[in-house]
Enzyme design. Structure first.
Site, PDB file in Angstrom:
ATOM      1  CD  GLU A  16     -45.971  46.451  35.701  1.00  0.00           C
ATOM      2  OE1 GLU A  16     -46.723  46.211  36.679  1.00  0.00           O
ATOM      3  OE2 GLU A  16     -44.751  46.628  35.819  1.00  0.00           O
ATOM      4  CD  GLU A  30     -42.177  49.845  35.248  1.00  0.00           C
ATOM      5  OE1 GLU A  30     -42.171  49.163  36.307  1.00  0.00           O
ATOM      6  OE2 GLU A  30     -43.151  50.520  34.870  1.00  0.00           O
TER       7      GLU A  30
END
Length: 532
Positions: free
Chosen positions: A207, A416
């Site tokens: 991320e 995720e």
């Protein structure tokens, strides 16, 4: 563990769009839901079901084993007011000392892969080889990886999950400096040499959008620049940081491909995150806003990895504040990955925003988009604790289809996906382990993944976030994502109902959903009382 056989849960997902849908018409993908039964057998045999965690969130032992400090140690200890409960990851959930027990639980749960990160400052306390290698840290990761493999669990390794060595931040500002590119590449090469014969799945960055925006535009994450503070420039620094991340990613991938991939036979990629952006209306201005919003969150990274440059909308709006790639870097960025990991949690409506009259520019307003979770006073999905996450399974479907059609990504993993809940400190353990809503969440999101696969998106894995309840960055310990309950004081671990469901799902068993089972038990109890 309850292995009761029953009819599988029926969940709702979106129907298939027309295969000829162009990415420019992504807002037209229908959201009408249809019912489908989700089974393990609906996914390819080589599809990986796993779960994840990260070094700072799980390991603890912040000052043990000769580990060096990271920017998250500094951030939490110097600025506890920026953490919701004033806590830190000094102990986290003590995985450093409990990893053997933890991996035993992973095996019992049936995990096929565990996704974790290496703490850069645990193996290289000073950030680079010249400052010394920490043999204790290297041994810990060898032991951890060996234990996973001995239990039949594939390790999936992230090189950077936001915990930069403080030494590099102090020396030259970390990712604000181009010097980080060589240091990250050296660190990556060290890990490839040291652990690569055991690792088949490498991720360079997790991320990077969150790291760049929360750390340099909002000031909510380490190193805490931007936001309301005096340090940093939210109009420039997020773009500089992202530029250096992309160049560091390129350098590490080149290193792996040139020296290691052929003999180690692994894959390397990057993990990105994005909300799904749904136009608030069918007005063209809102449809254009959708494209800009996706450009500024997802395209910021995937466009350079596809075309060698940032999205056109970013070039037009950010102008000279957006760095430029050299011709050589631009060419080498194209296709610089074997897979893309996608982290997805929620979706939002977007509408065209009136250009701000504020003299203070910021990444946060550069896209000229307004986000809202409601349309016609109806939420986009069920709101969860904290209000930022709404349950929108069809958003994951749309995001996967959009990513494939827009950027022609050959391989995707959902790295995720998870549901936040409040850390209720005054409830019984038996109640804390009841998380039927989390089971329902994963069932519905897996259904969306299955539908995307049926429509030609090559998704090869799904990783629950998170395996354990852990330290959740600026939220500290006020919330929980795990399928394994952790007592934050004693560090005892207990499987939640969602873990039992996941175990049975991976094994291909049909299970009664926890909510349905409790309804059945209540009905039996009611009948008993009526008879007496």
């Amino acid at each position: 563990m309850d292995n009761t056989q029953a009819e599988p849960l029926v969940v709702a997902i979106v129907p298939k769009p027309n295969a000829s849908t162009e990415h420019t018409n992504s807002h037209l993908i229908p959201v009408t839901r249809s019912k489908i039964v989700v089974h393990r057998r609906d996914f390819p045999q080589d599809f990986i079901f796993g779960a994840g965690g990260s070094a700072y969130q799980c390991e603890g032992a912040y000052n043990e084993g000769n580990r060096g400090p990271s920017i998250w140690d500094t951030f939490t200890q110097r600025s506890p007011a920026k953490i919701s409960d004033g806590s830190n990851g000094n102990q986290a959930i003590n995985c450093y000392h409990m990893y053997k027990e933890d991996i035993k639980i992973m095996k019992q749960t049936g995990l096929e892969s565990y996704r974790f990160s290496i703490s850069w400052s645990r193996v290289l306390p000073g950030g680079r080889l010249a400052a010394g290698v920490n043999k204790d840290g290297v041994k810990f990761y060898h032991d951890f990886i060996d234990e996973l493999l001995a239990n039949g669990i594939k390790p999936s390794v992230t090189l950077f999950h936001w915990d930069l060595p403080q030494a590099l931040e102090d020396e030259y500002g970390g990712f604000l400096s181009h010097r980080i590119v060589d240091d990250f590449c050296e660190y990556a090469e060290f890990c490839f040499w040291e652990f690569g014969d055991k690792i088949k799945y490498w991720t360079t960055f997790n991320e990077p959008h969150t790291f760049a925006v929360n750390g340099y535009a909002l000031g909510e994450f380490a190193p805490g620049r931007g936001g309301k503070g005096d340090e940093g420039d939210p109009a420039i620094e997020p773009y500089v940081v992202t530029h250096n991340i992309l160049l560091a990613h390129k350098a590490a991938v080149e290193e792996y491909r040139n020296k290691f991939q052929k003999c180690q036979e692994g894959e390397i990629g990057i993990v990105l995150n994005s909300m799904w952006m749904e136009p608030l209306s069918d007005v063209q201005a809102d449809i254009d806003a959708q494209k800009r919003a996706l450009d500024f969150m997802l395209g910021w990274f995937l466009e350079p990895l596809t075309t060698g440059d940032y999205p056109k909308s970013m070039r037009e709006l950010v102008k000279g504040r957006l760095p430029k790639f050299s011709a050589d870097d631009s060419e080498k960025l194209k296709g610089c990955y074997d897979f893309i990991g996608m982290n997805y949690y929620t979706a939002t409506y977007v509408t065209n925003a009136v250009k701000s009259n504020s003299e203070k520019l910021s990444y946060e307003t550069d896209d000229q988009v307004t986000k809202t979770f409601e349309r016609n006073q109806k939420p986009i999905g069920h709101a969860l604790y904290g209000g930022w996450q709404h349950v929108v399974p069809w958003g994951l479907y749309k995001l996967l289809v959009y990513t494939k059609e827009t950027y022609h990504v050959p391989v995707l993993y959902v790295t995720e996906s998870g549901m936040v809940e409040e850390n209720k400190t005054k409830i019984l353990l038996s109640e804390a382990r009841r998380d039927a809503e989390r089971t329902d969440y994963h069932q519905k999101h897996l259904a969306s993944v299955r539908d995307a696969i049926d429509d030609g998106v090559n998704v090869k894995g799904y990783f629950v976030w998170s395996f354990f309840d852990n330290f959740e960055w600026n939220l500290g310990y006020i919330c929980r994502y795990g399928i394994i309950h952790v007592d934050y004081k004693s560090f005892e671990r207990y499987p939640k109902e969602s873990a039992i469901w996941y175990k049975n799902f991976i094994a291909g068993k049909s299970t009664t959903s926890p909510a349905k089972r409790r309804r059945e038990e209540a009905q039996v109890e009611l009948v008993k009382r009526q008879k007496t």
